[in-house]
Design an enzyme around this catalytic site. Structure first.
Site, PDB file in Angstrom:
ATOM      1  N   ARG A 171      -0.236  47.193  15.455  1.00 49.09           N
ATOM      2  CA  ARG A 171      -0.148  46.800  14.483  1.00 49.09           C
ATOM      3  C   ARG A 171      -0.730  47.289  13.570  1.00 49.09           C
ATOM      4  NH1 ARG A 171       1.954  42.780  10.926  1.00 49.09           N
ATOM      5  NH2 ARG A 171       3.873  42.326  12.177  1.00 49.09           N
ATOM      6  N   GLU A 226      -1.048  31.470  21.972  1.00 47.53           N
ATOM      7  CA  GLU A 226       0.265  32.481  22.106  1.00 47.53           C
ATOM      8  C   GLU A 226       0.444  32.966  23.403  1.00 47.53           C
ATOM      9  OE1 GLU A 226       0.819  35.578  19.047  1.00 47.53           O
ATOM     10  OE2 GLU A 226       2.916  36.611  20.418  1.00 47.53           O
ATOM     11  N   GLU A 269      -0.422  34.790   8.356  1.00 47.64           N
ATOM     12  CA  GLU A 269      -1.433  36.342   8.463  1.00 47.64           C
ATOM     13  C   GLU A 269      -1.952  37.376   7.172  1.00 47.64           C
ATOM     14  OE1 GLU A 269      -0.554  37.698  13.000  1.00 47.64           O
ATOM     15  OE2 GLU A 269       1.212  37.644  11.617  1.00 47.64           O
ATOM     16  N   PHE A 308     -31.260  21.440   8.202  1.00 48.11           N
ATOM     17  CA  PHE A 308     -31.581  20.860  10.102  1.00 48.11           C
ATOM     18  C   PHE A 308     -30.479  20.161  10.538  1.00 48.11           C
ATOM     19  CE2 PHE A 308     -34.740  19.230  12.753  1.00 48.11           C
ATOM     20  CZ  PHE A 308     -34.052  19.069  13.450  1.00 48.11           C
ATOM     21  N   LYS A 312     -36.351  29.315   6.152  1.00 50.35           N
ATOM     22  CA  LYS A 312     -35.863  29.721   7.619  1.00 50.35           C
ATOM     23  C   LYS A 312     -34.644  30.031   7.823  1.00 50.35           C
ATOM     24  CE  LYS A 312     -31.984  26.503  10.295  1.00 50.35           C
ATOM     25  NZ  LYS A 312     -32.096  25.257  10.488  1.00 50.35           N
ATOM     26  N   VAL A 332     -34.029   9.517  22.126  1.00 50.47           N
ATOM     27  CA  VAL A 332     -33.915   8.810  20.861  1.00 50.47           C
ATOM     28  C   VAL A 332     -32.237   8.529  20.053  1.00 50.47           C
ATOM     29  CG1 VAL A 332     -34.755   7.620  18.349  1.00 50.47           C
ATOM     30  CG2 VAL A 332     -35.725   8.430  19.944  1.00 50.47           C
TER      31      VAL A 332
HETATM   32  C1  LIG Z   1     -25.308  20.532  16.531  1.00 45.83           C
HETATM   33  C2  LIG Z   1     -27.209  20.291  16.671  1.00 45.83           C
HETATM   34  C3  LIG Z   1     -27.797  20.615  15.748  1.00 45.83           C
HETATM   35  C4  LIG Z   1     -30.043  20.992  15.589  1.00 45.83           C
HETATM   36  N1  LIG Z   1     -29.781  21.708  14.828  1.00 45.83           N
HETATM   37  C5  LIG Z   1     -31.594  21.666  14.804  1.00 45.83           C
HETATM   38  C6  LIG Z   1     -32.028  22.506  13.963  1.00 45.83           C
HETATM   39  O1  LIG Z   1     -31.204  22.514  12.738  1.00 45.83           O
HETATM   40  N2  LIG Z   1     -33.755  22.300  13.893  1.00 45.83           N
HETATM   41  C7  LIG Z   1     -33.804  21.697  15.128  1.00 45.83           C
HETATM   42  O2  LIG Z   1     -35.591  22.042  15.026  1.00 45.83           O
HETATM   43  N3  LIG Z   1     -33.153  21.262  15.872  1.00 45.83           N
HETATM   44  C8  LIG Z   1     -32.054  21.082  15.642  1.00 45.83           C
HETATM   45  N4  LIG Z   1     -31.357  20.378  16.789  1.00 45.83           N
HETATM   46  C9  LIG Z   1     -32.272  20.266  17.885  1.00 45.83           C
HETATM   47  C10 LIG Z   1     -32.558  18.423  18.059  1.00 45.83           C
HETATM   48  O3  LIG Z   1     -31.786  17.677  17.132  1.00 45.83           O
HETATM   49  C11 LIG Z   1     -33.633  17.979  18.052  1.00 45.83           C
HETATM   50  O4  LIG Z   1     -34.652  18.410  18.642  1.00 45.83           O
HETATM   51  C12 LIG Z   1     -33.944  16.686  17.337  1.00 45.83           C
HETATM   52  O5  LIG Z   1     -34.638  15.612  16.120  1.00 45.83           O
HETATM   53  C13 LIG Z   1     -34.041  15.936  19.019  1.00 45.83           C
HETATM   54  O6  LIG Z   1     -34.572  14.668  18.839  1.00 45.83           O
HETATM   55  P1  LIG Z   1     -33.556  13.578  19.758  1.00 45.83           P
HETATM   56  O7  LIG Z   1     -33.788  12.252  19.174  1.00 45.83           O
HETATM   57  O8  LIG Z   1     -32.063  13.526  19.998  1.00 45.83           O
HETATM   58  O9  LIG Z   1     -34.240  13.871  21.265  1.00 45.83           O
HETATM   59  P2  LIG Z   1     -33.773  13.436  22.405  1.00 45.83           P
HETATM   60  O10 LIG Z   1     -32.659  14.284  22.880  1.00 45.83           O
HETATM   61  O11 LIG Z   1     -34.037  11.876  22.055  1.00 45.83           O
HETATM   62  O12 LIG Z   1     -35.451  13.849  22.804  1.00 45.83           O
HETATM   63  C14 LIG Z   1     -35.302  14.918  23.159  1.00 45.83           C
HETATM   64  C15 LIG Z   1     -36.283  15.005  24.234  1.00 45.83           C
HETATM   65  O13 LIG Z   1     -38.210  14.736  23.542  1.00 45.83           O
HETATM   66  C16 LIG Z   1     -38.115  13.861  23.989  1.00 45.83           C
HETATM   67  N5  LIG Z   1     -39.015  12.937  23.680  1.00 45.83           N
HETATM   68  C17 LIG Z   1     -38.584  12.066  22.714  1.00 45.83           C
HETATM   69  N6  LIG Z   1     -39.121  11.128  21.527  1.00 45.83           N
HETATM   70  C18 LIG Z   1     -40.175  11.245  22.423  1.00 45.83           C
HETATM   71  C19 LIG Z   1     -41.947  10.154  22.413  1.00 45.83           C
HETATM   72  N7  LIG Z   1     -41.614   9.410  21.870  1.00 45.83           N
HETATM   73  N8  LIG Z   1     -42.504  10.888  23.307  1.00 45.83           N
HETATM   74  C20 LIG Z   1     -42.094  11.617  24.540  1.00 45.83           C
HETATM   75  N9  LIG Z   1     -40.862  12.373  24.665  1.00 45.83           N
HETATM   76  C21 LIG Z   1     -40.347  11.899  23.903  1.00 45.83           C
HETATM   77  C22 LIG Z   1     -37.053  13.150  25.181  1.00 45.83           C
HETATM   78  O14 LIG Z   1     -37.388  12.541  26.619  1.00 45.83           O
HETATM   79  C23 LIG Z   1     -36.200  14.550  25.575  1.00 45.83           C
HETATM   80  O15 LIG Z   1     -37.136  15.842  26.119  1.00 45.83           O
HETATM   81  C24 LIG Z   1     -30.001  20.398  17.474  1.00 45.83           C
HETATM   82  C25 LIG Z   1     -29.237  19.843  17.619  1.00 45.83           C
HETATM   83  C26 LIG Z   1     -27.710  19.591  17.804  1.00 45.83           C
HETATM   84  C27 LIG Z   1     -27.145  19.136  18.603  1.00 45.83           C
END
Ligand SMILES: Cc1cc2nc3c(=O)[nH]c(=O)nc-3n(C[C@H](O)[C@H](O)[C@H](O)COP(=O)(O)OP(=O)(O)OC[C@H]3O[C@@H](n4cnc5c(N)ncnc54)[C@H](O)[C@@H]3O)c2cc1C
Ligand code: FES
Ligand code: FES
Length: 1359
Positions: free
Chosen positions: A910, A832, A1291, A364, A449, A286
């Site tokens: 320094r 640098e 600096e 989050f 958290k 997603v």
């Molecule tokens: C910069 C950054 C910051 C983040 N900060 C946080 C944070 O503060 N807290 C936190 O908890 N997480 C954080 N995350 C982790 C992440 O964003 C979350 O876990 C997010 O909710 C994942 O959702 P997605 O749709 O992007 O997953 P995707 O990358 O699209 O999928 C993740 C996994 O879930 C599986 N999946 C997804 N949907 C389904 C479904 N319906 N059924 C079965 N499998 C499924 C996929 O197969 C895959 O394995 C962060 C990530 C990044 C990159």
């Protein structure tokens, strides 16, 4: 369907233009597509992992489920191009440009000086733009929230917020009407903050002030908001009508097949479950915020990806009898929106869980992630530090799963997670929906958290806690405590919960719960992630907060006869308060130019950075934005995975199977010398031995970046392990030092100690720091085909050394190599010298292949290989009198130099030269030792050892005050130098303005009044404490190697009167080119608009010193002035013959008179040279001074801290450009804030860096800037030693952030006092939540004692 036979087309719009892609690779991200395929380079790559926001774009789509057009931000670096079908993308180029019109979001950041290096600017502009597309009247809080996912390393954020504040409709402020800038200037007397004082205070900085008040000629107008174009929403591009029509049509399943991955986007649940049954190992993508990271950083390959974006059931929201059920593909932002509405509409008792989810979502990630990431993705990733899973588990949320076999609903409980990143969901199943339950009467829920940084950071420990009481009583019927960060999965504290069931909610329950949790939430001392004692303590602290919160609610709700609850003590109440932001307030004061200064003379005026508008429009060209050459190759480095080992073999044969692979380059391909480095102790490519993880062994060349990355991963290296030395401690034990050991000795130290009333000994450790320039190292090498000529486009602060090192490696004289630098996306010392390790490798590769070669390091590579600020260990013995006067000091400084000398000697010099900070120490014996270790070579970083040297001084200074029972500010003031004093290196202090800065800062910060308020606050709050500290700084200006204090310039005047200016300095955001144009403008007496700087290169101004040591404006400014004077002298006769003529007339006449209109300029700082042995001579031309006062609040239970207020008074001489100087002060201060309170590099005991990106390494974000931030430039302090009476500024202000560190220490002292501890304690830097919490010793920390050192192998070590 056979994906091989797909003829599907991807249709989307970019900036209003339709794009049709038939041949799209699912591994391609939107960022790569924009930059490489469409040539839209305004969107930047800062990290590739969603952590910096440099790649922010706006995504617009028609949501068929909600039936409306949605605009949201997203990180293009994680957005799969295949997810763009029927979507409109807007990039920074699509909203405005310098040729026609800047969008107000672009104009305001530029004009408010919110863009320095500009690399973050397009991303920030797009975050603001998207907010404005969704609400034309945002509140200030909305604006701050919109930037939760954007980082800037240069500005310190204040200027950005100040510019964008002008869009806010709720700012209780004149909005700049009174003085031309958003004032937001609070009643500074007593730190209330927020909003405008409306003239009540009328102190300096008040927008209602006339200019003729007691602070004559002081101004706070860095920009004039009345010049800003109004925001006109009707001018925004509309959503493409064609897409609207397409989106409403019935969709058909899409399939795209790339080299390794197939993307399938079904339209119905039936299709989806069938696909999942056919491809059980397929990933459901997603947001791709997890899968994208796994593929990029963890080298995972998922051959089939299924996108459920079109599945109605997976995107629906249903309000049921028992809660709200979200389709699993619902984005976190949409969950937030729905829950927020529910909380507003439903009775509070029903929404306890919803409120907890909202609290977790508040912290989050950033909006770019929340806008795309799915609720289901968070659950199914099954991360042990997921923020939502503990809440869902503790609340018993219901999960509905679907497969070809049908649906089933399960409760998220202790059985759901079966192992690290594993769940009970079967491979052929999908998570269909998630029901978050309503809470009942008598049920209470909280979530907590703790992370390293509040905004956009993953948790260290996170939890969801639920308790249900028997009707109308305080007897626990059910309790669930769920933690993340304490095991390989989210866990329930089952045993504790069982024991607590049936118990009364009272003190005894609290005590028992803590004992039980301490046992149940145990961690082995070597647990991955480290911070073991802290994490364990947090589980108790969170429970304590929950206990108090519930008690408070019980007392309020159960006011019947059954209520036996004791009200919570008033001094405990603040422990239950959730973090809230106060409205920001700030002011910047500077001296206006003298009356009568010519209108055209821009020196001293807040001129906008000359590239700011281009930067805000994405037009500014950085190294990797240079268009690709036709036959260009991409290089990926192959680096060591061992800290110390013999190389037995290197096998690149497997790379041959990777498409596009061209060749492997190694030491034997170096045509010149493979030996390189400042001290000739490095290699271009390692030959026999590697001496750090990240040591460059070779490089792979391929046709594209993706292919070269893949090929590099196939190179096999066999090693024979050698014992590494990683830490300073190990180096001391093994006497592993670089050979130059410097000492400064003054007076009679022994006698000084004998005469002292007290002697204290102590030790302080300061961690290193990653530069985290937003633009990583980058080089494009273009062989010219003749006589070994090569052109190198490099992001470097040091063109001359880059040229020399490349020529040396290529075996050609320097005159064959041209290095060109247009601008850098930040440098801070990191470019640098360390860019040369990449540049030489790229140059050799270009030589070998005869083709242009490019490499921009990925963020993880950059962090791994390029080194950073030196970690320091200071050991001190200080003798002092009862009144706090220092008599004698003995210090030993040890720095961790890494595996080569690089600039380590200079950094240590320094540090020694700044061991006094600003204090007069009559007797000093000091030694500086650089440890040789198996870490990547550490290098220059803003301050160059000065901050480390001074920090240790402040450590013993604060110890002295404690020991004497005196006020720290009194002891500091007592020891400050006076005019004419000699420093410990025997340089006389002349023009010593520090005491003026000190007094002004004390007074403008209302120091004493606030100190009283803080004492009162601390009495009334047991678990929150405030601290206050005022700190001076004195920073020596000059390179400590005398010959580097020289500069050159070249001025060409063309026949139309336009001037092309070149000088030896490089532009990295610090505004050097802007200042040089100002200098040239005054020197020549012409408008700045006639002067242009194109780039810095080695074929116009040769043998330049690096742009470093803060002196670049001083020395290049004088060289520019010198060149301009030469031209002026030549045309003087012409001017005299036509005094009324214009510049253009004179230039034309001069040309026709055959007068040369091109001149070089040169300058060297005179009389420099210091001898450590004799402790005589002059290391510095002059000093820059400043003072800062900071107030903080710590949460003693979690270690969190809040920067409440900072006041800075800085002497920058007569400012060349107050906007740039204030920007440098604020930027340096915030960078220092990171150094001293947040940024922590973590290494394994084997010397392997864990923190390789913004995910793990936290630099300050928007929310970390002091809520009240006041900067004032000391007036009437011209400096005779630099151009136009100015002073260096890059600096010196960084160290002022130590005031925050020592304010934290002050607050901890107060917390410890409440625990009955009054003795000195050690606080190392940075003061992270872990260090703060562990230092606030209390009943909870005592329940989680640390394991005996030496009895276990820690996960990470202090290097
Ligand atoms: C910069 C950054 C910051 C983040 N900060 C946080 C944070 O503060 N807290 C936190 O908890 N997480 C954080 N995350 C982790 C992440 O964003 C979350 O876990 C997010 O909710 C994942 O959702 P997605 O749709 O992007 O997953 P995707 O990358 O699209 O999928 C993740 C996994 O879930 C599986 N999946 C997804 N949907 C389904 C479904 N319906 N059924 C079965 N499998 C499924 C996929 O197969 C895959 O394995 C962060 C990530 C990044 C990159
Ligand atoms: S480059 Fe995308 S967030 Fe950093
Ligand atoms: S201006 Fe923000 S990173 Fe440089």
């Amino acid at each position: 369907m056979d994906p091989n036979e797909t003829g599907d087309q991807l249709v989307f719009f970019v900036n209003g233009k339709k794009v049709i892609e038939k041949d799209v690779d699912p591994e391609t991200t939107l960022l790569t597509y924009l930059r490489r395929k469409l040539g839209l380079c305004g969107t930047k790559l800062g990290c590739g992992e969603g952590g910096c926001g440099a790649c922010t774009v706006m995504i617009s789509k028609y949501d068929p489920f909600r039936k409306k057009i949605l605009h949201h931000t997203a990180n293009a670096c994680l957005f799969p191009v295949c997810a763009l079908h029927q979507v409109a993308v807007t990039t920074v180029e699509g909203i405005g440009n310098t040729k026609s019109r800047l969008h107000p979001a672009q104009e305001r950041i530029a004009k408010s000086h919110g863009s320095q290096c500009g690399f973050c600017t397009p991303g920030i502009v797009m975050s603001m733009y998207t907010l404005l597309r969704n609400t034309t009247e945002p509140k200030m809080e909305d604006i701050e929230d919109a930037f939760q996912g954007n980082l800037c390393r240069c500005t310190g954020y204040r200027a950005i917020l100040e510019g964008y504040r002008t869009f806010a409709k709720d700012v209780n402020c004149c909005g700049g009407v009174a003085n031309g800038t958003g004032c937001g200037h609070s009643e500074r007397e007593n730190s209330t903050n927020g909003g405008c004082c409306g003239g009540k205070v009328n102190g300096p900085g008040c927008c209602m002030n006339g200019r003729e008040d007691n602070v004559k000629m002081m101004s706070s107008s860095l920009f004039n908001s009345s010049e800003f174009q109004p925001l006109d929403p009707t001018q925004e591009p509309i959503f493409p009508p064609e897409l609207m029509i397409q989106c409403k049509k019935q969709q058909k399943q899409l399939c795209f097949k790339g080299e390794r991955v197939t993307w399938i986007q079904p339209t119905t649940l039936k299709e989806l479950v069938a696909l999942k049954s056919q491809y059980p190992n397929a990933k459901l993508v997603v947001g791709n915020t997890e899968v994208g990271i796994e593929m990029r950083l963890k080298n995972m390959l998922y051959p089939v990806i299924i996108a459920p974006a079109w599945i109605l059931e997976m995107n629906a929201v249903q309000h049921t009898e028992t809660g709200v059920a979200f389709g699993a593909a619902s984005t976190l932002s949409s969950v937030e929106e729905v829950l927020r509405k529910a909380v507003a509409e439903l009775p509070p008792y029903k929404t306890e869980v919803f409120q907890a989810v909202l609290e977790q979502l508040r912290w989050f990630a950033g909006p770019q992630i929340r806008n795309v990431a799915a609720l289901g993705g968070n659950i199914m990733t099954a991360s042990p530090i997921s923020d939502l899973n503990p809440v869902l588990m503790a609340s018993g949320s219901k999960l509905t799963l679907a497969s070809k076999e049908g649906k089933r609903t399960i409760t998220m409980d202790e059985k759901f997670f079966t192992g690290y990143r594993k769940t009970v969901v079967k491979p052929e199943e999908i998570l269909l929906s998630v029901e978050i339950p309503y809470s009942k009467k008598g049920e209470y829920f909280s979530a907590f958290k703790q992370a390293s940084r509040r905004e956009d950071d993953i948790a260290i420990v996170t939890c969801g806690m639920r308790v249900l009481f028997q009707d109308g009583t305080s007897q626990v019927e059910e309790i669930k405590l769920s933690y993340g960060g304490m095991a390989p999965t989210t866990v329930l504290a089952l045993k504790t919960c069982q024991e607590l069931t049936g118990r009364d909610w009272n003190e005894k329950l609290l005590q028992d719960a803590c004992c039980l949790l301490a046992g149940e939430m145990d961690l082995p001392p070597s647990a991955p992630g480290g911070m073991v004692d802290f994490r364990r303590t947090l589980t108790l602290s969170f429970f304590f907060k929950f206990y108090l919160t519930v008690l408070q609610k019980l007392t309020k709700n159960n006011n019947g006869a059954n209520n036996l609850c004791e009200p919570i003590p008033s001094n405990y109440i603040s422990a239950t308060e959730l973090f809230h932001k106060d409205p920001v307030a700030n002011a910047q004061l500077f001296q206006e130019v003298p009356r009568g200064q010519a209108f055209e003379d821009m020196v001293g005026r807040p001129l906008m950075h000359v590239s700011a508008a281009k930067q805000a429009c994405g037009e500014a060209v950085y190294c990797d934005d240079i268009p690709h050459y036709e036959n260009e190759l991409y290089l990926t480095l192959v680096t060591s995975t061992k800290a110390h080992a013999k190389i037995l073999s290197v096998d690149a044969s497997e790379a041959l199977s990777i498409p596009g692979f061209v060749c492997f380059v190694s030491a034997k391909d170096v045509p010149g010398s493979n030996i390189t480095g400042i001290a000739n102790d490095e290699t271009v490519f390692a030959e026999d031995v590697v001496t750090c993880v990240g040591h460059i062994i070779g490089a792979v060349l391929a046709d594209t970046q993706e292919h070269s990355r893949r090929a590099a991963k196939t190179v096999k290296i066999k090693y024979e392990d050698l014992k590494p030395i990683v830490t300073i401690q190990e180096a001391i034990e093994k006497q592993s030092f670089f050979k130059s050991i410097k000492r400064i000795i003054k007076g009679d130290v022994k006698k000084g100690f004998e005469e002292s009333d007290h002697i204290l000994e102590g030790e302080m450790y300061l961690g290193g720091q990653e530069h985290f320039y937003l633009e990583t190292h980058c080089t494009v090498a273009v062989p010219k085909g003749e006589d070994g000529e090569m052109e190198l486009f490099v992001s470097t602060q040091n063109p001359a050394k880059t040229q020399e090192f490349a020529a040396n490696a290529l075996g050609v004289p320097s005159n064959r190599v041209v290095v060109r630098v247009k601008r850098m996306g930040g440098g801070f010392g990191g470019k640098e010298t360390r860019n040369t390790i990449l540049t030489t490798a790229v140059a050799v590769a270009a030589f070998k292949t005869g083709r242009p070669v490019r490499c921009m390091l990925d963020r993880d590579e950059d962090m791994l290989i390029s080194g950073g600020r030196h970690p320091f260990l200071g050991r001190y013995k200080v003798g002092f009198m009862k009144n706090g006067k220092v008599k004698s000091l003995e210090v030993s400084y040890y720095s961790n130099g890494g595996n080569s000398v690089d600039l380590s000697y200079g950094v240590m010099d320094r540090a020694l030269l700044h061991l006094d900070n600003s204090y007069n120490i009559p007797n000093v014996r000091s030694v500086g030792i650089v440890c040789k270790t198996n870490l990547p070579s550490n290098t220059a970083f803003r301050g160059f050892g000065g901050p480390q040297g001074m920090m240790i001084a402040e450590c013993w200074m604060s110890d002295i005050a404690q020991k004497c029972g005196l006020q720290p500010e009194e002891v500091r003031r007592l020891n400050l130098y006076n005019e004419g004093d000699l420093t410990h290196f025997n340089q006389k202090l002349e023009g010593f303005t520090l005491r003026r800065c000190w007094d002004e800062c004390l007074s403008s910060s209302s120091y004493y009044a606030r100190k009283k308020l803080i004492e009162e606050f601390n009495k009334q709050n047991r678990w929150k404490k405030r601290g206050l500290c005022i700190i001076p700084t004195k920073f020596g200006i000059s390179f400590t190697i005398p010959f580097l204090n020289q500069a050159g310039a070249l001025v060409h005047v063309y026949t139309d009167g336009s001037v092309l200016l070149t000088h030896g300095g490089t532009e990295m955001g610090q505004g050097l080119h802007t200042k040089m144009i100002q200098v040239a403008s005054r020197s020549l007496g012409i408008s700045t608009s006639k002067i242009y700087i194109s780039e810095t290169n080695t074929n116009t101004v040769p043998n330049t010193s690096p742009t470093a040591a803060s002196v670049s404006a001083d020395i290049n400014g004088m060289a520019v002035h010198n060149a301009c004077q030469t031209i002026l002298k030549r045309i003087e006769p012409i001017k005299q013959s036509n005094p009324k003529g214009s510049w253009e007339d004179w230039i034309k006449a001069a040309y026709e008179d055959c007068i040369s209109l091109s001149a070089t300029g040169f300058y060297r700082i005179p009389e420099l040279g210091y001898d450590f042995e004799k402790n005589e001579g002059k290391p510095f031309c002059y000093f820059s001074y400043g003072v800062a006062c900071s107030e903080v609040e710590i949460d003693c239970l979690t270690g969190d801290h809040k920067n409440i207020r900072t006041d800075i008074v800085m002497d920058v001489g007569t400012s060349l450009n107050p906007a740039i100087d204030v920007g440098q002060i604020e930027g340096a201060f915030v960078q220092g804030l990171g150094l001293f309170t947040m940024e922590e590099l973590r290494y394994s005991p084997e010397g392997n860096l864990y923190t390789r990106g913004p995910g793990m390494y936290k630099i300050p974000a928007f929310g970390d800037v002091p809520t009240e931030f006041y900067v004032s430039l000391l007036r009437d302090c011209p400096n005779s030693k630099a151009v136009y009476s100015s002073k260096a500024v890059g600096e010196p202000p960084l160290f002022l952030s130590a005031s925050v560190f020592y304010a934290i220490k002050d607050a901890i002292y107060s917390a410890r006092k409440d625990s009955g501890l009054s003795e000195l304690f050690r606080l190392d830097s940075p003061a992270t939540p872990e260090r703060i919490r562990n230092a606030c010793v209390d009943v909870f920390t005592k329940m989680c004692p640390p394991a005996e050192p030496g009895t276990f192998k820690p996960w990470s070590v202090r290097v």
